[in-house]
Design a protein around this motif. Structure first.
Motif, PDB file in Angstrom:
ATOM      1  N   TRP A  57      14.102 -17.130   9.750  1.00  0.00           N
ATOM      2  CA  TRP A  57      13.971 -17.354  11.079  1.00  0.00           C
ATOM      3  C   TRP A  57      13.049 -18.474  11.451  1.00  0.00           C
ATOM      4  CZ3 TRP A  57      14.517 -12.190  13.968  1.00  0.00           C
ATOM      5  CH2 TRP A  57      15.661 -11.263  13.533  1.00  0.00           C
ATOM      6  N   ILE A  58      13.117 -19.282  12.586  1.00  0.00           N
ATOM      7  CA  ILE A  58      12.163 -20.144  13.011  1.00  0.00           C
ATOM      8  C   ILE A  58      12.118 -19.587  14.538  1.00  0.00           C
ATOM      9  CG2 ILE A  58      11.279 -22.462  13.389  1.00  0.00           C
ATOM     10  CD1 ILE A  58      12.621 -23.485  10.808  1.00  0.00           C
ATOM     11  N   LEU A  59      11.044 -19.064  14.920  1.00  0.00           N
ATOM     12  CA  LEU A  59      10.793 -18.564  16.074  1.00  0.00           C
ATOM     13  C   LEU A  59       9.582 -19.269  16.718  1.00  0.00           C
ATOM     14  CD1 LEU A  59      11.137 -14.714  15.391  1.00  0.00           C
ATOM     15  CD2 LEU A  59      12.962 -16.186  16.596  1.00  0.00           C
ATOM     16  N   PHE A  60      10.080 -20.507  17.305  1.00  0.00           N
ATOM     17  CA  PHE A  60       8.699 -21.247  17.939  1.00  0.00           C
ATOM     18  C   PHE A  60       7.720 -21.444  17.069  1.00  0.00           C
ATOM     19  CE2 PHE A  60      10.594 -18.441  20.907  1.00  0.00           C
ATOM     20  CZ  PHE A  60      11.509 -19.635  21.884  1.00  0.00           C
ATOM     21  N   GLU A  61       6.488 -21.156  16.850  1.00  0.00           N
ATOM     22  CA  GLU A  61       5.577 -21.361  16.298  1.00  0.00           C
ATOM     23  C   GLU A  61       5.670 -20.742  14.668  1.00  0.00           C
ATOM     24  OE1 GLU A  61       3.949 -17.989  18.417  1.00  0.00           O
ATOM     25  OE2 GLU A  61       4.843 -19.822  18.901  1.00  0.00           O
ATOM     26  N   GLU A  62       6.502 -19.776  14.616  1.00  0.00           N
ATOM     27  CA  GLU A  62       6.514 -18.744  13.223  1.00  0.00           C
ATOM     28  C   GLU A  62       7.769 -18.913  12.694  1.00  0.00           C
ATOM     29  OE1 GLU A  62       4.833 -14.754  13.979  1.00  0.00           O
ATOM     30  OE2 GLU A  62       6.963 -14.055  13.440  1.00  0.00           O
ATOM     31  N   VAL A  63       7.643 -18.861  11.136  1.00  0.00           N
ATOM     32  CA  VAL A  63       8.599 -18.759  10.416  1.00  0.00           C
ATOM     33  C   VAL A  63       8.910 -17.291   9.885  1.00  0.00           C
ATOM     34  CG1 VAL A  63       9.646 -19.324   8.123  1.00  0.00           C
ATOM     35  CG2 VAL A  63       8.197 -21.093   9.518  1.00  0.00           C
ATOM     36  N   ARG A  64       9.723 -16.712  10.062  1.00  0.00           N
ATOM     37  CA  ARG A  64       9.854 -15.381   9.850  1.00  0.00           C
ATOM     38  C   ARG A  64      10.958 -15.254   8.537  1.00  0.00           C
ATOM     39  NH1 ARG A  64       9.442 -10.484  12.425  1.00  0.00           N
ATOM     40  NH2 ARG A  64       7.589 -11.633  13.484  1.00  0.00           N
ATOM     41  N   LEU A  65      10.355 -14.738   7.238  1.00  0.00           N
ATOM     42  CA  LEU A  65      10.992 -14.512   6.103  1.00  0.00           C
ATOM     43  C   LEU A  65      12.034 -13.432   6.082  1.00  0.00           C
ATOM     44  CD1 LEU A  65       8.875 -16.457   5.565  1.00  0.00           C
ATOM     45  CD2 LEU A  65       8.838 -15.885   3.357  1.00  0.00           C
ATOM     46  N   MET A  66      13.165 -13.460   6.190  1.00  0.00           N
ATOM     47  CA  MET A  66      14.139 -12.223   6.035  1.00  0.00           C
ATOM     48  C   MET A  66      14.417 -11.830   4.909  1.00  0.00           C
ATOM     49  SD  MET A  66      13.799 -11.791   9.417  1.00  0.00           S
ATOM     50  CE  MET A  66      15.085 -10.740   9.678  1.00  0.00           C
ATOM     51  N   ASN A  67      15.719 -12.311   4.491  1.00  0.00           N
ATOM     52  CA  ASN A  67      16.374 -11.853   3.152  1.00  0.00           C
ATOM     53  C   ASN A  67      16.104 -13.001   2.134  1.00  0.00           C
ATOM     54  OD1 ASN A  67      16.773  -9.505   4.219  1.00  0.00           O
ATOM     55  ND2 ASN A  67      18.896  -9.279   3.175  1.00  0.00           N
ATOM     56  N   THR A  90      10.420 -26.765   6.418  1.00  0.00           N
ATOM     57  CA  THR A  90      11.139 -27.041   7.554  1.00  0.00           C
ATOM     58  C   THR A  90      10.528 -26.313   8.788  1.00  0.00           C
ATOM     59  OG1 THR A  90      13.168 -26.566   6.035  1.00  0.00           O
ATOM     60  CG2 THR A  90      13.491 -26.297   8.402  1.00  0.00           C
ATOM     61  N   GLY A  91       9.789 -25.337   8.602  1.00  0.00           N
ATOM     62  CA  GLY A  91       8.958 -24.610   9.730  1.00  0.00           C
ATOM     63  C   GLY A  91       7.930 -25.689  10.114  1.00  0.00           C
ATOM     64  N   LEU A  92       7.339 -26.286   9.245  1.00  0.00           N
ATOM     65  CA  LEU A  92       6.171 -27.272   9.477  1.00  0.00           C
ATOM     66  C   LEU A  92       6.631 -28.636  10.103  1.00  0.00           C
ATOM     67  CD1 LEU A  92       4.144 -27.153   6.218  1.00  0.00           C
ATOM     68  CD2 LEU A  92       3.326 -26.597   8.635  1.00  0.00           C
ATOM     69  N   GLU A  93       7.949 -28.932   9.895  1.00  0.00           N
ATOM     70  CA  GLU A  93       8.544 -30.153  10.618  1.00  0.00           C
ATOM     71  C   GLU A  93       8.829 -29.947  12.045  1.00  0.00           C
ATOM     72  OE1 GLU A  93      11.792 -30.778   8.044  1.00  0.00           O
ATOM     73  OE2 GLU A  93      10.421 -31.793   6.301  1.00  0.00           O
ATOM     74  N   MET A 143       0.275 -21.564   7.575  1.00  0.00           N
ATOM     75  CA  MET A 143       1.037 -22.605   6.808  1.00  0.00           C
ATOM     76  C   MET A 143       0.281 -24.168   6.762  1.00  0.00           C
ATOM     77  SD  MET A 143       4.693 -21.606   8.028  1.00  0.00           S
ATOM     78  CE  MET A 143       5.133 -23.277   8.239  1.00  0.00           C
ATOM     79  N   GLN A 144      -0.538 -24.385   7.849  1.00  0.00           N
ATOM     80  CA  GLN A 144      -1.272 -25.501   7.823  1.00  0.00           C
ATOM     81  C   GLN A 144      -2.400 -25.564   7.029  1.00  0.00           C
ATOM     82  OE1 GLN A 144      -1.468 -26.045  12.302  1.00  0.00           O
ATOM     83  NE2 GLN A 144       0.178 -27.221  12.580  1.00  0.00           N
TER      84      GLN A 144
END
Length: 213
Positions: A57-67, A90-93, A143-144
């Protein structure tokens, strides 16, 4: 149908897999969810099959790794690492600056993978998982900061650059072997050797990154 293949991977890799309904809901009903599929040639048929997949998931400023799951015959070839790195890029972009995940406390292979990618432990959740009951380890990656460290090493550290080039070369050689329908005994030995070299290269790169933090 890709959903059927993803469901089969879920059932093969997890003791408490997502159901078809849950997967379909992520695919079509969750605006934050993203799926990545890793396709590799099947050694018996030569046709492309889904060897692994990643839901994040990409939740605004956070990437949440699911499965994240890779079928056993395709493991230790860097597929999981490539899926995670693609998700983080993708999250950084999309302006995300951190990534979060939970993993079973007993899953040492996954813990080692995430540690090497810059994820550090933040908490433990008691009996978070079922079938069997087990604690979850929560991990985070800034990440940054990780990207800045990697870029700096790439520019200033000749060993890191050589390791990265070697990693790409080993990836290409393994991909070439993977495309072949049947491997000779000598090629099977070569494949195992390349996988061992690639793992050692990745571990050394991760060590350099940890030292530079």
């Amino acid at each position: 149908d890709a959903l059927d293949e993803v469901l089969a991977i879920e059932q093969a890799c997890f003791s408490a897999p997502w159901t078809r309904k849950m997967l379909a809901a992520e695919l079509s009903g969750n605006p934050f969810a993203h799926f990545l599929l890793a396709k590799c040639p099947d050694l018996r048929s030569g046709s492309l099959v889904i060897a692994g997949y990643f839901c994040f998931w990409i939740l605004f400023e956070e990437v949440r790794l699911m499965n994240l799951a890779v079928l056993a015959p395709f493991r230790r070839q860097g597929i999981a690492t490539r899926l995670i790195c693609t998700a983080l890029r993708t999250g950084l972009e999309r302006k995300a600056n951190r990534a979060m995940l939970e993993v079973r406390a007993s899953n040492q292979e996954a813990l080692t993978l995430y540690r090497g990618l810059g994820f550090y432990e933040t908490a433990r959740r008691t009996r978070y998982y079922t079938h069997p009951d087990e604690d979850a380890v929560t991990r985070r990656c800034d990440m940054q900061a990780e990207t800045a460290i990697t870029d700096r090493l790439r520019q200033s550290n000749t060993e890191f650059r050589a390791l990265e080039e070697s990693h790409h070369r080993l990836d290409a050689e393994l991909a070439d072997l993977q495309r072949r329908h049947v491997l000779t005994p000598a090629e099977e030995v070569l494949k195992k050797q390349l996988q061992k070299e690639k793992l050692a290269t990745k571990d050394r790169m991760a060590e350099l990154i940890r030292t530079s933090r």
